[in-house]
Motif scaffolding. Structure first.
Motif, mmCIF file in Angstrom:
data_model
loop_
_atom_site.group_PDB
_atom_site.id
_atom_site.type_symbol
_atom_site.label_atom_id
_atom_site.label_comp_id
_atom_site.label_asym_id
_atom_site.label_seq_id
_atom_site.Cartn_x
_atom_site.Cartn_y
_atom_site.Cartn_z
ATOM 1 N N GLU A 20 -21.756 14.228 -28.639
ATOM 2 C CA GLU A 20 -21.714 12.929 -29.316
ATOM 3 C C GLU A 20 -20.939 11.915 -28.487
ATOM 4 N N TRP A 21 -19.776 12.338 -27.955
ATOM 5 C CA TRP A 21 -19.007 11.431 -27.093
ATOM 6 C C TRP A 21 -19.780 11.126 -25.811
ATOM 7 N N LYS A 22 -20.408 12.128 -25.211
ATOM 8 C CA LYS A 22 -21.179 11.910 -23.988
ATOM 9 C C LYS A 22 -22.282 10.877 -24.210
ATOM 10 N N ASN A 23 -22.919 10.946 -25.367
ATOM 11 C CA ASN A 23 -23.975 9.981 -25.673
ATOM 12 C C ASN A 23 -23.415 8.562 -25.779
ATOM 13 N N GLU A 24 -22.282 8.431 -26.459
ATOM 14 C CA GLU A 24 -21.674 7.108 -26.630
ATOM 15 C C GLU A 24 -21.192 6.543 -25.292
ATOM 16 N N PHE A 25 -20.594 7.389 -24.470
ATOM 17 C CA PHE A 25 -20.109 6.932 -23.169
ATOM 18 C C PHE A 25 -21.281 6.510 -22.281
ATOM 19 N N SER A 26 -22.334 7.296 -22.295
ATOM 20 C CA SER A 26 -23.500 6.959 -21.482
ATOM 21 C C SER A 26 -24.099 5.627 -21.907
ATOM 22 N N LYS A 27 -24.155 5.380 -23.212
ATOM 23 C CA LYS A 27 -24.745 4.142 -23.720
ATOM 24 C C LYS A 27 -23.926 2.916 -23.312
ATOM 25 N N VAL A 28 -22.615 2.985 -23.482
ATOM 26 C CA VAL A 28 -21.797 1.818 -23.143
ATOM 27 C C VAL A 28 -21.720 1.634 -21.630
ATOM 28 N N LEU A 29 -21.720 2.735 -20.885
ATOM 29 C CA LEU A 29 -21.700 2.638 -19.426
ATOM 30 C C LEU A 29 -22.987 1.999 -18.908
ATOM 31 N N GLU A 30 -24.089 2.351 -19.514
ATOM 32 C CA GLU A 30 -25.378 1.767 -19.116
ATOM 33 C C GLU A 30 -25.370 0.246 -19.272
ATOM 34 N N GLN A 31 -24.736 -0.236 -20.326
ATOM 35 C CA GLN A 31 -24.669 -1.681 -20.558
ATOM 36 C C GLN A 31 -23.992 -2.399 -19.398
ATOM 37 N N PHE A 32 -22.923 -1.802 -18.897
ATOM 38 C CA PHE A 32 -22.169 -2.447 -17.825
ATOM 39 C C PHE A 32 -22.814 -2.201 -16.460
ATOM 40 N N LEU A 33 -23.506 -1.093 -16.302
ATOM 41 C CA LEU A 33 -24.251 -0.866 -15.071
ATOM 42 C C LEU A 33 -25.368 -1.900 -14.932
ATOM 43 N N ALA A 34 -25.947 -2.292 -16.051
ATOM 44 C CA ALA A 34 -27.034 -3.270 -16.026
ATOM 45 C C ALA A 34 -26.556 -4.649 -15.579
ATOM 46 N N LYS A 35 -25.247 -4.897 -15.675
ATOM 47 C CA LYS A 35 -24.687 -6.190 -15.277
ATOM 48 C C LYS A 35 -24.429 -6.272 -13.771
ATOM 49 N N GLN A 36 -24.657 -5.168 -13.050
ATOM 50 C CA GLN A 36 -24.446 -5.121 -11.599
ATOM 51 C C GLN A 36 -23.011 -5.504 -11.231
ATOM 52 N N ILE A 37 -22.067 -4.961 -11.980
ATOM 53 C CA ILE A 37 -20.639 -5.246 -11.783
ATOM 54 C C ILE A 37 -20.071 -4.410 -10.637
ATOM 55 N N PHE A 38 -20.567 -3.192 -10.485
ATOM 56 C CA PHE A 38 -19.978 -2.234 -9.554
ATOM 57 C C PHE A 38 -20.603 -2.336 -8.163
ATOM 58 N N PRO A 39 -19.822 -2.053 -7.116
ATOM 59 C CA PRO A 39 -20.397 -1.931 -5.770
ATOM 60 C C PRO A 39 -21.460 -0.824 -5.748
ATOM 61 N N ALA A 40 -22.334 -0.875 -4.760
ATOM 62 C CA ALA A 40 -23.489 0.034 -4.720
ATOM 63 C C ALA A 40 -23.083 1.505 -4.747
ATOM 64 N N ASP A 41 -22.010 1.876 -4.036
ATOM 65 C CA ASP A 41 -21.640 3.297 -3.989
ATOM 66 C C ASP A 41 -21.121 3.786 -5.341
ATOM 67 N N ILE A 42 -20.343 2.948 -6.036
ATOM 68 C CA ILE A 42 -19.869 3.333 -7.366
ATOM 69 C C ILE A 42 -21.032 3.354 -8.352
ATOM 70 N N GLN A 43 -21.896 2.354 -8.264
ATOM 71 C CA GLN A 43 -23.073 2.278 -9.136
ATOM 72 C C GLN A 43 -23.916 3.545 -8.996
ATOM 73 N N HIS A 44 -24.143 3.978 -7.768
ATOM 74 C CA HIS A 44 -24.950 5.167 -7.510
ATOM 75 C C HIS A 44 -24.310 6.412 -8.130
ATOM 76 N N THR A 45 -22.999 6.546 -7.974
ATOM 77 C CA THR A 45 -22.292 7.711 -8.521
ATOM 78 C C THR A 45 -22.300 7.691 -10.043
ATOM 79 N N LEU A 46 -22.122 6.511 -10.629
ATOM 80 C CA LEU A 46 -22.109 6.403 -12.086
ATOM 81 C C LEU A 46 -23.477 6.705 -12.691
ATOM 82 N N LEU A 47 -24.530 6.363 -11.985
ATOM 83 C CA LEU A 47 -25.870 6.686 -12.478
ATOM 84 C C LEU A 47 -26.052 8.197 -12.618
#
Length: 209
Positions: free
Chosen positions: A96-123
């Motif tokens: 349940e926590w993993k699902n919630e974390f993935s959902k909120v993380l996806e929102q911020f990944l979509a904003k292209q906030i992170f550098p490419a290497d961090i973005q790739h690892t977070l995906l």
């Protein structure tokens, strides 16, 4: 440990550009008491659910670089979202926590906030988030690149076998071979063997005369 409650306008100083509005939305909506702490070696952040007359409380280490700070804050917000939906009926870092974390993380990944290497690892993290950022070696390794560097401090994986290093408190170790995901190291004073994460920060010991 001394804590400092963070006025929302000062929170911008800790976050990467483009993330402030999204974070503040959640903090205000859920009436979160956010505190920024000194460095804690064992944890990067902490969540305490609301009860009685107390609001939800989140603390984050203030020494983190902006990307690590945001990821840690989202990790703790995911605990809040999980509590709001399930209370204490589920495991702290269960699916349940993993699902919630993935959902909120996806929102911020979509904003292209992170550098490419961090973005790739977070995906990759989205598929199965670790219970702690401290346990996610790949993420720690890429986030370390954006930390302010301290003289003589480096990751243990960058030391050659047979090198000496010290940790906080002055204890000195000899780096030995790798055992699965960790490095076997012998404490010089006691001869005891310890296993260190490859991304543990240490101080190189100069043995030159």
């Amino acid at each position: 440990m001394p804590k400092q409650e963070a006025p929302l306008h000062q929170l911008k100083n800790y976050l990467p550009e483009g993330s402030f509005e999204g974070v503040v939305h959640y903090l205000l909506h859920y009436k979160v008491q956010l505190t920024i702490t000194r460095e804690r070696k064992s944890v990067l952040g902490d969540y305490r659910n609301s009860h009685l007359n107390k609001n939800h409380r989140i603390s984050v280490n203030g020494n983190l670089n902006p990307y690590a700070f945001l990821i840690t804050l989202l990790h703790e917000l995911a605990h809040l979202f999980t509590f709001e939906r399930y209370g204490h009926r589920v495991q702290a870092h269960g699916q349940e926590w993993k699902n919630e974390f993935s959902k909120v993380l996806e929102q911020f990944l979509a904003k292209q906030i992170f550098p490419a290497d961090i973005q790739h690892t977070l995906l990759k993290t989205l598929k199965n988030p670790a219970a702690s950022s401290c346990a996610d070696t790949a993420l720690l390794r890429v986030l370390y690149k954006y930390d302010k560097k301290r003289e003589g401090v480096l990751l243990i994986e960058s030391l050659p076998a047979g090198a000496l290093f010290s940790i906080r408190g002055g204890r000195v170790f000899l780096k030995e071979e790798r055992v699965r995901k960790r490095f076997k190291c012998k404490e010089i004073a006691t001869g005891k063997i310890y296993l260190f994460s490859p991304v543990y920060e240490v101080q190189a010991v100069n043995t030159a005369n």
